[in-house]
Design a protein around this motif. Structure first.
Motif, short mmCIF file in Angstrom:
data_model
loop_
_atom_site.label_atom_id
_atom_site.label_comp_id
_atom_site.label_asym_id
_atom_site.label_seq_id
_atom_site.Cartn_x
_atom_site.Cartn_y
_atom_site.Cartn_z
N ASP A 49 -4.60 -83.51 -20.60
CA ASP A 49 -3.60 -84.24 -21.36
C ASP A 49 -4.11 -85.57 -21.90
OD1 ASP A 49 -1.60 -82.30 -21.05
OD2 ASP A 49 -1.10 -83.07 -19.06
N ASN A 100 -1.98 -74.25 -36.59
CA ASN A 100 -1.93 -75.11 -35.42
C ASN A 100 -0.52 -75.17 -34.84
OD1 ASN A 100 -4.63 -75.71 -35.57
ND2 ASN A 100 -4.37 -77.92 -35.71
N THR A 101 0.48 -75.22 -35.71
CA THR A 101 1.87 -75.25 -35.25
C THR A 101 2.21 -73.97 -34.49
OG1 THR A 101 2.55 -76.68 -37.07
CG2 THR A 101 4.27 -75.40 -35.99
N ARG A 117 0.48 -74.03 -31.09
CA ARG A 117 1.12 -74.98 -30.18
C ARG A 117 2.44 -74.41 -29.65
NH1 ARG A 117 0.50 -78.86 -33.14
NH2 ARG A 117 -1.34 -79.76 -32.13
N LEU A 153 1.61 -71.81 -27.00
CA LEU A 153 1.14 -72.45 -25.76
C LEU A 153 2.29 -73.11 -25.02
CD1 LEU A 153 -2.15 -73.99 -27.15
CD2 LEU A 153 -2.00 -72.25 -25.37
N ASP A 154 3.15 -73.81 -25.74
CA ASP A 154 4.30 -74.44 -25.09
C ASP A 154 5.21 -73.40 -24.44
OD1 ASP A 154 3.38 -76.91 -25.84
OD2 ASP A 154 4.77 -77.15 -27.53
N GLU A 194 -3.19 -75.77 -20.91
CA GLU A 194 -3.16 -77.20 -21.21
C GLU A 194 -4.41 -77.64 -21.97
OE1 GLU A 194 -0.41 -76.20 -17.98
OE2 GLU A 194 -2.56 -75.80 -18.28
N ARG A 254 -4.16 -76.51 -25.56
CA ARG A 254 -3.28 -77.38 -26.33
C ARG A 254 -4.02 -78.65 -26.76
NH1 ARG A 254 2.37 -78.67 -23.66
NH2 ARG A 254 1.01 -79.73 -22.18
N LEU A 278 -6.37 -78.24 -29.80
CA LEU A 278 -5.81 -78.17 -31.15
C LEU A 278 -6.06 -79.46 -31.93
CD1 LEU A 278 -2.42 -76.35 -30.52
CD2 LEU A 278 -4.47 -75.43 -31.63
N SER A 279 -6.29 -80.58 -31.22
CA SER A 279 -6.56 -81.83 -31.92
C SER A 279 -7.93 -81.80 -32.59
CB SER A 279 -6.49 -83.02 -30.95
OG SER A 279 -7.57 -82.97 -30.01
#
Length: 254
Positions: free
Chosen positions: A75, A142-143, A146, A149-150, A176, A179, A182-183
């Motif tokens: 994170d 990416n959306t 995400r 994954l969420d 995690e 996620r 993805l950045s």
């Protein structure tokens, strides 16, 4: 059959990155796709072994946040262009410059970022991406990743959540970490791609439009070539023509 050697090194910010090497000859950097690892993308299908047997040194990292390069604190914010910068640090660690850079899916996006930042390499091979990679305003994929994954992290019973859980189990990754990765799943604008002078080959499956049109991406990068493979985004790597095309394109520059 020779087995790959497994190594680790501290990247530009001290993060430990795992990578495998195999073969002798000009270095070829292999970058796997999102939620994958070097084993499942390159060694499992035998692609890395074929490239090594053709007279190259394969260098195949588990990208940051994937496989054996998973992070203890997923994170924590990632540095900008972390995955591409990891490859710059890896080649510096090895005291080499890559002859070829081969990427598939997010690995191909990362290959573009690597070349943009370093301008290193003599041959660039991009699998599983199309002209969406040139549209920096497009966040659709990416959306979608995400959201899947969420949903998986929340324990939802949906097909996409199950797929992400299965992928993590198969590759030794974590939801995690994916996620966080993805950045670094970044697109490179058309104006920047138009500055590339490196010989480039784009390869996509006939039924793969997950990242736009492969032929249209080849039209954006000056002088780029395009080869159509069989299959879709997930299955095209299993086409025997994929490693054959990689080796032929690498050989053409020697």
């Amino acid at each position: 059959m020779p087995q790959p050697a497994v190594h680790t090194f501290p990247s530009f910010d001290g993060t430990l990155i795992s990578y495998q090497t195999l073969g002798e000859g000009p270095p070829v950097l292999l970058l796997h796709g999102f939620s994958g690892n070097a084993q499942i993308n390159w060694f499992g299908p035998g692609i890395a072994q074929k490239i090594a047997a053709a007279g190259y040194t394969v260098i195949a990292p588990d990208l940051r946040g994937h496989g054996a390069s998973s992070l203890a604190d997923p994170d924590a914010p990632w540095p900008r262009d972390a995955i591409a910068r990891d490859q710059i640090a890896l080649m510096k660690h090895l005291g080499q410059k890559p002859y070829g850079v081969v990427g598939y899916s997010m690995g191909a996006l990362s290959a573009l970022r690597y070349h943009l930042l370093s301008r290193d390499g003599e041959r660039l091979l991009l699998g599983g991406i199309g002209d969406s990679a040139a549209d920096e305003t497009n966040t659709d994929r990416n959306t979608a990743f995400r959201a899947a994954l969420d949903a998986a992290i929340a324990g939802e019973d949906t097909p996409t959540a199950k797929a992400m859980l299965a992928r993590a189990k198969a590759t030794g990754g974590t939801l995690e970490n994916y996620r966080g990765a993805l950045s670094s799943r970044l697109y490179t604008g058309r104006d920047l791609l138009e500055t590339f002078t490196i010989p480039t080959l784009v390869l996509t499956g006939k039924d793969d439009l997950d990242n736009g049109s492969g032929p249209k991406l080849a039209e954006i990068i000056p002088g780029a070539e395009y080869i159509e493979l069989t299959g879709n985004h997930l299955t095209a790597v299993g086409d025997p023509a994929f490693p054959e095309a990689i080796i032929a394109f690498l050989n053409a520059g020697r």
